[in-house]
Design a protein around this motif. Structure first.
Motif, short mmCIF file in Angstrom:
data_model
loop_
_atom_site.label_atom_id
_atom_site.label_comp_id
_atom_site.label_asym_id
_atom_site.label_seq_id
_atom_site.Cartn_x
_atom_site.Cartn_y
_atom_site.Cartn_z
N LEU A 56 0.85 -1.06 0.05
CA LEU A 56 0.02 -0.02 -0.01
C LEU A 56 0.93 1.06 0.07
O LEU A 56 1.79 1.33 0.91
CB LEU A 56 -0.87 -0.17 1.24
N ASN A 96 0.91 5.17 0.39
CA ASN A 96 0.09 6.24 0.74
C ASN A 96 0.39 7.80 0.71
O ASN A 96 -0.22 8.47 1.23
CB ASN A 96 -0.15 6.08 2.31
N GLU A 97 1.64 7.89 -0.06
CA GLU A 97 1.98 9.25 -0.25
C GLU A 97 2.29 9.53 -1.66
O GLU A 97 2.83 8.48 -2.43
CB GLU A 97 3.25 9.36 0.57
N TYR A 99 -3.12 4.65 -2.41
CA TYR A 99 -4.30 5.50 -1.74
C TYR A 99 -3.76 6.74 -1.28
O TYR A 99 -2.44 7.35 -1.66
CB TYR A 99 -4.70 4.79 -0.77
N TYR A 100 -4.79 7.55 -0.71
CA TYR A 100 -4.37 9.13 -0.37
C TYR A 100 -3.86 9.75 -1.39
O TYR A 100 -4.14 9.37 -2.71
CB TYR A 100 -3.68 9.21 0.87
N ALA A 139 -10.05 8.31 -4.37
CA ALA A 139 -9.22 9.17 -3.99
C ALA A 139 -8.49 9.89 -5.15
O ALA A 139 -7.94 10.85 -5.34
CB ALA A 139 -7.76 8.41 -3.14
N ARG A 189 -8.32 13.92 -6.88
CA ARG A 189 -7.21 14.64 -6.70
C ARG A 189 -6.68 14.81 -8.44
O ARG A 189 -5.66 14.98 -8.86
CB ARG A 189 -5.77 13.75 -6.43
N GLY A 242 -11.60 0.09 -7.12
CA GLY A 242 -12.16 0.47 -5.97
C GLY A 242 -11.19 -0.06 -4.83
O GLY A 242 -10.34 -0.74 -4.83
N LEU A 243 -11.58 0.37 -3.46
CA LEU A 243 -10.93 0.10 -2.31
C LEU A 243 -11.00 -1.40 -1.92
O LEU A 243 -10.20 -1.80 -1.10
CB LEU A 243 -11.45 1.08 -1.25
N LEU A 277 -7.90 -3.19 -2.09
CA LEU A 277 -7.03 -3.16 -1.19
C LEU A 277 -7.35 -4.33 -0.03
O LEU A 277 -6.48 -4.98 0.45
CB LEU A 277 -7.03 -1.90 -0.53
N ALA A 326 2.46 -1.30 4.42
CA ALA A 326 2.10 0.15 3.99
C ALA A 326 3.27 0.95 4.10
O ALA A 326 4.23 0.92 5.15
CB ALA A 326 0.90 0.71 4.92
#
Lengths: 127, 119
Positions: B6, B8-9, B40-41, B81, B85, B100-101, B104, B116
């Motif tokens: 995952l 995340n940034e 994600y994010y 997400a 953005r 989709g999520l 994950l 992660a």
């Protein structure tokens, strides 16, 4: 997507909330993960620690902030069968809060017990 | 071992995507399987085809793209997400896909370990 999901496996998932509800998007987007996880019939746990305890503090008003107030969603989790909510005692105390300040039913546990609980999980997602 | 990853940034602002890439690459080289990488994010920004970093630095987007090409790694960008953005189908670099999520959560179920990268 969901079609190839092996329906037999149930894992212990924990979503760890460590950040304040506003200021960054993490709390909101963790909540979106939590809601999706409910569709997979997994053993879902939520943990609130550090500034994350503020996510479930009563009386949030975001009008002046110009953000959507998403805190009512925490109260709706019960309807998704997500009922295992754990809050770290020390994090509450450090912020002058008690369980009475929170908008949902939670189990308040010590930092040491939180660590133990995390050790029992299969998948931990933190933000 | 079967890994789910995952991210995340976003790229460059944070080390997370680089570390995740290095981890994925090393795991594959050691004979492990990378079941899926989920973005994600701000991590969804790793999938933009419009990124053009200076040529004397690493290219984060191209690194992921090449990993997908060479090892058929499944690179999945979160649709919700991404929409927030500006990451949509038409902005994706080759090798990435939008879903989709659930992808994950499914990776968490299927993989032996879900790792992660982020704060």
């Amino acid at each position: 997507m969901e079609d190839d999901f092996d329906g037999g496996t149930v894992k212990k998932f924990m979503f760890v909330n460590r950040k304040a509800p506003y200021g960054t998007i993490y709390a909101l987007e963790v909540l979106e993960m939590v809601l999706i996880s409910a569709a997979f019939d997994q053993d879902v746990h939520l943990a609130f620690l550090d500034d994350g305890v503020l996510q479930i503090k009563k009386g949030q008003d975001t009008k002046d902030l110009g953000h959507k107030n998403f805190s009512p969603t925490y109260r709706a989790l019960e309807g998704y069968d997500i009922e295992k909510l754990f809050v770290e005692q020390e994090s509450l105390e450090e912020r002058g809060l008690t369980a009475a300040d929170l908008m949902v039913d939670v189990e308040v546990i010590s930092r040491a017990d939180m660590a133990k609980l995390m050790g029992e999980m299969d998948v931990i997602l933190t933000a | 071992m079967k890994f789910g990853i995952l991210v995340n940034e976003g790229p460059y602002n944070h080390q997370a995507s680089d570390s995740a890439y290095q981890f994925a690459k090393a795991a594959i080289e050691k004979g492990h399987e990378v079941y899926r990488v989920f973005f994600y994010y701000d991590g969804v920004l790793n999938a933009t085809r419009f990124s053009e970093p200076p040529t004397d630095d690493r290219n984060v987007v191209k690194n992921w793209q090449k990993l997908a090409e060479d090892h058929k790694v499944d690179l999945v960008v979160c649709v919700a997400a991404g929409l927030r953005r500006g990451i949509v189908e038409s902005s994706l670099a080759p090798g990435f896909r939008i879903s989709g999520l659930g992808q994950l959560i499914e990776a968490g179920i299927q993989a032996d370990r879900l790792i992660a990268f982020g704060d």
